[in-house]
Design a protein around this motif. Structure first.
Motif, mmCIF file in Angstrom:
data_model
loop_
_atom_site.group_PDB
_atom_site.id
_atom_site.type_symbol
_atom_site.label_atom_id
_atom_site.label_comp_id
_atom_site.label_asym_id
_atom_site.label_seq_id
_atom_site.Cartn_x
_atom_site.Cartn_y
_atom_site.Cartn_z
ATOM 1 N N LEU A 76 0.833 -1.208 0.000
ATOM 2 C CA LEU A 76 0.000 0.000 0.000
ATOM 3 C C LEU A 76 0.868 1.258 0.000
ATOM 4 C CD1 LEU A 76 -2.850 -0.952 2.503
ATOM 5 C CD2 LEU A 76 -3.009 -0.770 0.022
ATOM 6 N N ASN A 77 2.030 1.154 0.641
ATOM 7 C CA ASN A 77 2.945 2.293 0.714
ATOM 8 C C ASN A 77 3.451 2.706 -0.670
ATOM 9 O OD1 ASN A 77 4.332 4.260 2.153
ATOM 10 N ND2 ASN A 77 6.164 2.988 2.305
ATOM 11 N N VAL A 78 3.449 1.780 -1.610
ATOM 12 C CA VAL A 78 3.875 2.087 -2.978
ATOM 13 C C VAL A 78 2.874 3.047 -3.628
ATOM 14 C CG1 VAL A 78 4.288 1.090 -5.269
ATOM 15 C CG2 VAL A 78 5.077 -0.120 -3.222
ATOM 16 N N PHE A 79 1.584 2.849 -3.332
ATOM 17 C CA PHE A 79 0.530 3.652 -3.962
ATOM 18 C C PHE A 79 0.162 4.896 -3.166
ATOM 19 C CE2 PHE A 79 -0.138 -0.792 -5.238
ATOM 20 C CZ PHE A 79 0.095 -0.637 -6.595
ATOM 21 N N PHE A 80 0.203 4.784 -1.836
ATOM 22 C CA PHE A 80 -0.115 5.924 -0.973
ATOM 23 C C PHE A 80 1.140 6.241 -0.183
ATOM 24 C CE2 PHE A 80 -3.739 3.011 -1.250
ATOM 25 C CZ PHE A 80 -4.645 3.810 -1.916
ATOM 26 N N ASP A 81 1.401 7.498 0.010
ATOM 27 C CA ASP A 81 2.608 7.876 0.738
ATOM 28 C C ASP A 81 2.342 7.817 2.241
ATOM 29 O OD1 ASP A 81 5.221 8.612 0.975
ATOM 30 O OD2 ASP A 81 4.790 10.765 0.878
ATOM 31 N N LEU A 82 2.483 6.605 2.820
ATOM 32 C CA LEU A 82 2.222 6.420 4.249
ATOM 33 C C LEU A 82 3.503 6.695 5.025
ATOM 34 C CD1 LEU A 82 0.424 2.959 3.939
ATOM 35 C CD2 LEU A 82 -0.681 5.180 4.123
ATOM 36 N N ASN A 83 3.361 7.135 6.273
ATOM 37 C CA ASN A 83 4.588 7.281 7.070
ATOM 38 C C ASN A 83 4.973 5.917 7.647
ATOM 39 O OD1 ASN A 83 3.440 6.915 9.667
ATOM 40 N ND2 ASN A 83 2.810 9.056 9.730
ATOM 41 N N TRP A 84 6.219 5.793 8.057
ATOM 42 C CA TRP A 84 6.741 4.477 8.468
ATOM 43 C C TRP A 84 5.992 3.899 9.660
ATOM 44 C CZ3 TRP A 84 8.763 3.709 13.293
ATOM 45 C CH2 TRP A 84 9.085 4.851 14.035
ATOM 46 N N LEU A 85 5.464 4.781 10.535
ATOM 47 C CA LEU A 85 4.738 4.302 11.707
ATOM 48 C C LEU A 85 3.442 3.599 11.286
ATOM 49 C CD1 LEU A 85 5.546 4.635 14.680
ATOM 50 C CD2 LEU A 85 3.820 6.415 14.865
ATOM 51 N N THR A 86 2.779 4.132 10.259
ATOM 52 C CA THR A 86 1.554 3.508 9.746
ATOM 53 C C THR A 86 1.878 2.154 9.122
ATOM 54 O OG1 THR A 86 0.802 5.745 9.215
ATOM 55 C CG2 THR A 86 -0.469 3.936 8.297
ATOM 56 N N VAL A 87 2.983 2.077 8.379
ATOM 57 C CA VAL A 87 3.369 0.818 7.726
ATOM 58 C C VAL A 87 3.697 -0.241 8.775
ATOM 59 C CG1 VAL A 87 5.060 -0.283 6.205
ATOM 60 C CG2 VAL A 87 4.180 1.998 5.645
ATOM 61 N N ILE A 88 4.555 0.111 9.749
ATOM 62 C CA ILE A 88 4.940 -0.841 10.806
ATOM 63 C C ILE A 88 3.715 -1.219 11.642
ATOM 64 C CG2 ILE A 88 6.395 -1.193 12.876
ATOM 65 C CD1 ILE A 88 8.113 -1.044 10.397
ATOM 66 N N GLY A 89 2.884 -0.214 11.989
ATOM 67 C CA GLY A 89 1.674 -0.470 12.776
ATOM 68 C C GLY A 89 0.729 -1.405 12.050
ATOM 69 N N GLY A 90 0.583 -1.214 10.739
ATOM 70 C CA GLY A 90 -0.267 -2.087 9.923
ATOM 71 C C GLY A 90 0.245 -3.518 9.907
ATOM 72 N N MET A 91 1.567 -3.655 9.801
ATOM 73 C CA MET A 91 2.164 -4.998 9.784
ATOM 74 C C MET A 91 1.960 -5.701 11.124
ATOM 75 S SD MET A 91 5.637 -4.049 7.732
ATOM 76 C CE MET A 91 6.266 -5.633 7.267
ATOM 77 N N VAL A 92 2.143 -4.954 12.215
ATOM 78 C CA VAL A 92 1.957 -5.533 13.554
ATOM 79 C C VAL A 92 0.486 -5.913 13.743
ATOM 80 C CG1 VAL A 92 1.996 -5.011 16.044
ATOM 81 C CG2 VAL A 92 3.939 -4.369 14.601
ATOM 82 N N LEU A 93 -0.422 -5.039 13.299
ATOM 83 C CA LEU A 93 -1.856 -5.302 13.428
ATOM 84 C C LEU A 93 -2.251 -6.574 12.662
ATOM 85 C CD1 LEU A 93 -4.558 -4.087 14.534
ATOM 86 C CD2 LEU A 93 -4.870 -3.134 12.252
ATOM 87 N N ILE A 94 -1.739 -6.727 11.436
ATOM 88 C CA ILE A 94 -2.051 -7.916 10.640
ATOM 89 C C ILE A 94 -1.492 -9.165 11.320
ATOM 90 C CG2 ILE A 94 -1.542 -9.094 8.444
ATOM 91 C CD1 ILE A 94 -1.882 -6.295 7.102
ATOM 92 N N ALA A 95 -0.268 -9.065 11.885
ATOM 93 C CA ALA A 95 0.328 -10.211 12.581
ATOM 94 C C ALA A 95 -0.510 -10.602 13.801
ATOM 95 C CB ALA A 95 1.763 -9.890 12.988
#
Ligand SMILES: [Zn+2]
Length: 99
Positions: free
Chosen positions: A59-78
């Motif tokens: 998603l970060n490729v298409f939307f310019d997310l900050n790193w906290l959102t990316v890491i938070g999303g990964m942790v949430l999915i896990a």
């Protein structure tokens, strides 16, 4: 929750989670101590997990997310995977090929 194919013991969430994170490819029944194998359908579902965790990076490729959102999303999915996947595990007493 998985049910033992030998003694029909229904595993608890805690027993399942503990058995998921061992290095052994089999899961030992906490009731009868027999080795149980995941069904091929369960193993296929589990094989998708590493790809689900990568969704925030995609998603970060298409939307310019900050790193906290990316890491938070990964942790949430896990976390969601660890809550949902143990409930979807099915066991068999014979090893099945994955495909
Ligand atoms: Zn058992």
């Amino acid at each position: 929750m998985p049910v033992c194919a030998t003694c029909h013991h229904r595993w608890s969430f805690k027993e399942t989670l503990r058995a998921m994170y061992t290095l052994k490819p089999t899961m030992t029944c906490p009731n009868c101590r027999k080795e149980q194998h995941l069904t091929s359908a369960s193993r296929k579902r589990g094989a998708f997990a590493p790809f689900l965790v990568l969704i925030p990076m995609l998603l970060n490729v298409f939307f310019d997310l900050n790193w906290l959102t990316v890491i938070g999303g990964m942790v949430l999915i896990a976390v969601v995977f660890n809550l949902v996947y143990p409930r979807m595990i099915e066991l068999t007493d014979k090893e099945e090929p994955i495909w």
